[in-house]
Design a protein around this motif. Structure first.
Motif, short mmCIF file in Angstrom:
data_model
loop_
_atom_site.label_atom_id
_atom_site.label_comp_id
_atom_site.label_asym_id
_atom_site.label_seq_id
_atom_site.Cartn_x
_atom_site.Cartn_y
_atom_site.Cartn_z
N TRP A 167 -2.36 2.71 -6.06
CA TRP A 167 -2.23 2.73 -4.60
C TRP A 167 -1.92 1.33 -4.08
O TRP A 167 -1.00 1.14 -3.32
N ILE A 168 -2.68 0.35 -4.53
CA ILE A 168 -2.42 -1.01 -4.06
C ILE A 168 -1.71 -1.81 -5.15
O ILE A 168 -2.01 -1.66 -6.33
N ARG A 169 -0.74 -2.60 -4.72
CA ARG A 169 0.05 -3.39 -5.67
C ARG A 169 0.27 -4.77 -5.07
O ARG A 169 0.63 -4.89 -3.90
N VAL A 170 0.05 -5.77 -5.87
CA VAL A 170 0.13 -7.15 -5.38
C VAL A 170 1.09 -7.94 -6.27
O VAL A 170 1.08 -7.79 -7.49
N ARG A 171 1.91 -8.76 -5.63
CA ARG A 171 2.77 -9.66 -6.40
C ARG A 171 2.57 -11.07 -5.85
O ARG A 171 2.68 -11.28 -4.65
N ARG A 172 2.28 -12.00 -6.73
CA ARG A 172 2.15 -13.40 -6.34
C ARG A 172 2.98 -14.24 -7.30
O ARG A 172 2.77 -14.16 -8.51
N GLU A 173 3.88 -15.01 -6.74
CA GLU A 173 4.71 -15.82 -7.62
C GLU A 173 5.09 -17.13 -6.95
O GLU A 173 5.07 -17.25 -5.72
N LEU B 7 0.87 -1.16 0.00
CA LEU B 7 0.00 0.00 0.00
C LEU B 7 0.92 1.22 0.00
O LEU B 7 1.58 1.50 1.00
N GLY C 153 -8.41 -16.58 -3.05
CA GLY C 153 -9.21 -15.40 -3.39
C GLY C 153 -8.44 -14.16 -3.77
O GLY C 153 -7.23 -14.20 -3.98
N PRO C 154 -9.12 -13.04 -3.88
CA PRO C 154 -8.44 -11.79 -4.20
C PRO C 154 -7.54 -11.37 -3.04
O PRO C 154 -7.94 -11.50 -1.88
N PRO C 155 -6.32 -10.91 -3.31
CA PRO C 155 -5.45 -10.50 -2.23
C PRO C 155 -6.01 -9.29 -1.51
O PRO C 155 -6.44 -8.32 -2.15
#
Lengths: 452, 439
Positions: B46-52, B38, B106-108
């Motif tokens: 504003w919000i940034r998500v990384r999934r790996e 955040l 689900g959604p982060p």
């Protein structure tokens, strides 16, 4: 000029883009990268050979009221799931006309092989020990990679491009005499492919650095003429980037103008070129799919324009940015990172026909500074800089004594106006992007002891 | 747990096919990472998500290492990675074990991130000051499954937070095990201290007393003890085994690394190589006892023990690193630590430290300190730097505080491989050390 050839971004990207638009995101961009790299290391733990295959993506999306960014490994799923958008809304670039682009042939060259790469590192160590007995590599890492990029946006930008990049980091040490810690030196270089690194030349460069560091006397306060090798010039140029890059540059430059409006010597022309022929990072477009081009930032001492991405030129207003035209200069460090404006190949234009040797021969009394020992400090509002350097004292065009533990100091304006000649030996360093300089003959600066 | 259904026994059997010679080490590493950010300051997005997620397979044989890694967890990716590190010629085909990975949940979302900046702002106001705090808060989650030959440990999970603040007078960063009221108060306290010390002049160079608060002491110990006792760092200048028994500091100085007592959320039972972690005395009574080692360094030694192998990610091999440092408390309170140190400095925090493994030269950058006057911490002093050689610095430890607390957590970026490190430390008094202006 022509519109860039539309390149289909791939079914996963297209499906994700469609889903985002259907979900109410008027501004949406999907970027994907896949690549493979071979990494070879020599160090205290023995040889390491690595092979990595990377594949990832990033989505940026904005509705009328909110936005988000997400990235992940593999391929994007059209349905996400996406985070609840709560950032400020943003817009994306429109498609733009571009000069024709021919992909360099060496993009297709195979990655360096395991044995081939190890031989390169080992021969560098052997050559170093030959150049300077007692010297040794303390660590060496060679990485050679190739990548394919694809991008599609709701504004109609569709692009595919490829890249090759090889990086070499070497650290070496040599005895410095009884009771002294060993002399150390490091080099970090990037080329489009690993086969462009030449062990013998690199070993000579490391040996010079180690010999100077081991035997060099601490500099005393002096002012003579200075011949700055490309490694020193590139470090200086990197320190001056705030004058050349971004929307704040124009205001900073205003403080440096002389009565004729110049900020630098007429010998100095600085260019950024995202598609520089032979450049390590050369590509037809940047990380947002905006076409790259050559931009002259400083021409014969006169400031032409700062390097600006499309949104910076737009928000600053063309007049406020000095009539600047934007160029494709948004870089992505990886698929995990948002695009951010910055130099691609930013360099001092070399002067044909002038060798570094001829500039050295003409140096009656002064210093030949071979390398920078660190990043230096640049106080642009205060008009001061200092850069740790090493090299040789020069008399009658010949090196007479090694000098280390020295600080190159002076005013920012004095540095820019004090360039008396530019040689032809342009070389780049991977700093903030690829930053390049040829040998530079400079006056009006000081050499001081570091005190350390 | 995403890796609970992996067929670990089959992975282990496949690894045994490539570890075909006595002394070979073959392991596999499965990793899933999620980071939610955040960002402050009105920057978009504003919000940034990384999934790996991905995997790596490694073979160590005769002092050489081969590593293959992929941004994918699948039977085919695993078999391909095995084939790339295997030394058998011609290349054989390897079995493809079942590697089902649980889907992402689900959604982060991270509602706790959204509340934290305002909690910090309130805590700042409680101290009757106000200034803009451009906070970025991140939640870091990592799931790890290592399989090392017949060793098949349970998967591990880590979760922690990081915060950075861009202030007009400098940048501040911290790692936090959780985002609660105490964390907000601690961040606010550090920001207010920076605010009150803004514009303070750096000190004139001096040699004298420097008292480091627990957080600053933790950074010093991380650089001067942990890094200097990593097997690969020791090997840069000699045989790591020869370090055992060497006296580095006074008898009062005992430092250990114990990932098993790290803050909840980052506590580990096994390291990133699947080896059991241990309570490892780096220094006991001032003498080196157990250098930090991973499986690679321990396999050819009777002196070095594994259990400290950490990975910056699947694309790089593991290396010996500390996780959670503890300094054994002494008996001094703050007043005693600053006694007779008129004109010296007291520093609550260190911004960063660095160690040159070849020369042993060490530096610690202190963004803000306070001059010691009348036996207490008085007027603020601007950025300063402690420099010296390890051999001189650790013997300069002249006093250790009585109260240890969790402090000094931060990112360690040795060799470009960024890892979180944690510490539990009391304050530390150094005498006769060199401090000069920095920046």
């Amino acid at each position: 000029m022509s519109r860039p050839e539309r390149a289909e971004p791939g079914p996963a990207l297209a499906a994700t883009l469609r889903a985002l638009r259907a979900g109410g995101f008027e501004e949406a961009e999907v970027y994907a990268k896949s690549g493979r790299s071979r990494r070879l290391e020599l160090g205290p733990g023995g040889p390491v050979a690595g092979f990595a295959q990377e594949r990832g993506w990033m989505v940026r999306a904005s509705g009328a009221r909110a936005s988000f960014a997400a990235s992940g490994s593999g391929e994007p799923e059209p349905g996400g799931p996406w985070p609840e958008p709560d950032g400020e809304p943003f817009r994306l670039p429109d498609p733009a006309a571009a000069e024709p682009w021919s992909a360099p042939e060496d993009l297709d060259a195979p990655l360096v092989g395991e044995s081939e790469g190890m031989r390169l590192l080992e021969s560098l160590g052997t050559a170093l020990a030959t150049e300077l007995p007692g010297a040794r590599l303390t660590s060496a890492a060679l990485e050679d990679g190739a990548a394919e990029h694809a991008l599609a946006s709701s504004r109609g930008v569709e692009a595919r491009w490829r890249g090759r990049l090889a990086a070499l980091r070497v650290e070496a040490a040599a005895p410095a005499g009884r009771g002294k810690p060993p002399a150390t030196a490091a080099i970090y270089l990037a080329e489009r492919e690993a086969r462009r690194f030449h062990p013998a030349a690199l070993a000579r460069r490391l040996a010079d650095r180690l010999a100077v560091t081991a035997a060099g006397a601490e500099a005393s306060l002096d002012r003579g003429e200075l011949l700055l090798a490309p490694a020193v010039g590139a470090r200086l140029l990197a320190g001056l980037l705030p004058l050349l890059v971004g929307p704040d540059a124009t205001a900073l430059v205003a403080e440096l103008r002389d009565r004729r409006g110049r900020i630098a010597s007429s010998e100095l022309t600085v260019i950024d070129d995202g598609r520089l022929p032979g450049g390590a990072l050369a590509a037809p477009c940047d990380g947002e799919g905006v076409p790259t081009r050559a931009v002259t930032l400083l021409e014969e001492g006169e400031h032409r324009q700062p390097l600006l991405a499309w949104h910076q030129a737009r928000s600053a207003g063309t007049a406020a940015a000095g009539g600047a035209r934007a160029s494709g200069c948004s870089r992505r460090a990886s698929w995990r990172d948002l695009p951010a404006p910055g130099p691609t190949h930013l360099y001092v234009r070399p002067r044909r026909g002038i060798s570094a040797g001829s500039l050295l021969a003409g140096l009656a009394r002064g210093y030949y500074l071979l390398d920078a020992a660190g990043a230096g400090r640049f106080d642009l509002p205060g008009d001061r800089f200092e850069l740790p350097v090493c090299g040789f004292a020069v008399a009658g065009g010949r090196a007479v004594a090694p000098v280390s533990r020295a600080l190159l100091c002076g005013g920012i304006g004095a540095l820019l106006r004090g360039i008396q000649a530019v040689a032809r030996d342009l070389a780049f360093l991977p700093l903030d992007g690829m930053i390049g300089a040829p040998s530079l003959l400079a006056g009006g600066l000081e050499l001081r002891p570091t005190g350390g | 747990m995403p890796f609970s259904l992996l067929d670990r026994a089959a992975v282990s059997r496949t690894l045994s096919q490539i570890a075909e010679r006595p002394g070979d080490l073959a392991d596999a590493y499965f990793e899933r990472v999620e980071e939610v950010e955040l960002a402050g300051g009105g920057r978009a997005p504003w919000i940034r998500v990384r999934r790996e997620e991905g995997l790596a397979v490694r073979l160590v044989r005769g002092g050489r290492t081969w590593l293959a890694s992929r941004d994918e967890i699948s039977p085919a990716a695993f078999a391909d990675a095995v084939r790339r590190v295997a030394r058998a010629l011609p290349s054989a085909s390897y079995s493809e074990p079942r590697l089902p990975v649980a889907p992402w949940e689900g959604p982060p979302a991270a509602s706790e991130l959204a509340d934290f900046p305002s909690a910090v702002a309130r805590a700042v106001r409680d101290q009757r000051v106000a200034f803009p705090t451009d906070l970025t808060v991140r939640r870091h989650r990592r799931w790890v499954q290592a399989v090392a030959g017949p060793l098949v440990p349970e998967p591990e999970r880590e979760e922690f937070y990081s915060v950075t603040a861009e202030l007009p007078w400098g940048r501040y960063g911290a790692l936090l095990p959780r985002l609660d009221g105490a964390a907000a108060a601690a961040v606010a306290g550090a920001l207010v201290e920076r605010f009150r010390g803004r514009g303070a002049s750096p000190p004139e160079p001096f040699r004298g007393v420097l008292v480091l608060g627990p957080a600053a002491a933790a950074v010093l110990l991380h650089e001067a003890v942990a890094h200097s006792l990593e097997a690969d760092v020791l090997a840069a200048s000699g045989d790591p085994e020869l370090a055992v028994g060497v006296r580095l500091g006074p008898e009062t100085l005992s430092v250990l690394d114990d990932p098993g007592t790290a803050p909840e959320g980052v506590r580990r039972r096994t390291d990133d190589e699947g080896r059991e972690v241990r309570r490892r005395w780096l220094l006991q009574d001032g003498q080196v006892l157990q250098p930090l080692a991973d499986a690679r360094w321990a396999m050819a030694s009777e002196v070095l023990f594994p259990g400290a192998g950490r990975r910056g990610g699947r694309h790089v091999p593991p290396g010996p690193r500390s996780t959670h440092l503890e300094l054994t408390p002494g008996e001094l309170d703050d007043e005693e630590l600053m006694a007779g140190a008129e004109g010296g400095l007291w520093a609550a925090e260190a911004e960063r430290g660095a160690l040159d493994p070849l020369s042993g030269v060490f530096r610690l950058d202190l963004p803000l300190a306070r001059r010691i006057r009348g036996g207490g911490a008085a007027d603020p002093v601007g950025p300063s730097r402690l420099t010296g050689r390890i051999a001189d610095l650790l013997p300069a430890v002249a006093g250790i505080g009585a109260t240890a607390r969790a402090a000094g957590a931060g990112w360690c970026a040795k060799g470009g491989r960024k890892l979180p490190v944690w510490a539990t430390c009391p304050a530390l008094r150094l005498e006769g050390v060199e401090v000069a202006a920095w920046g």
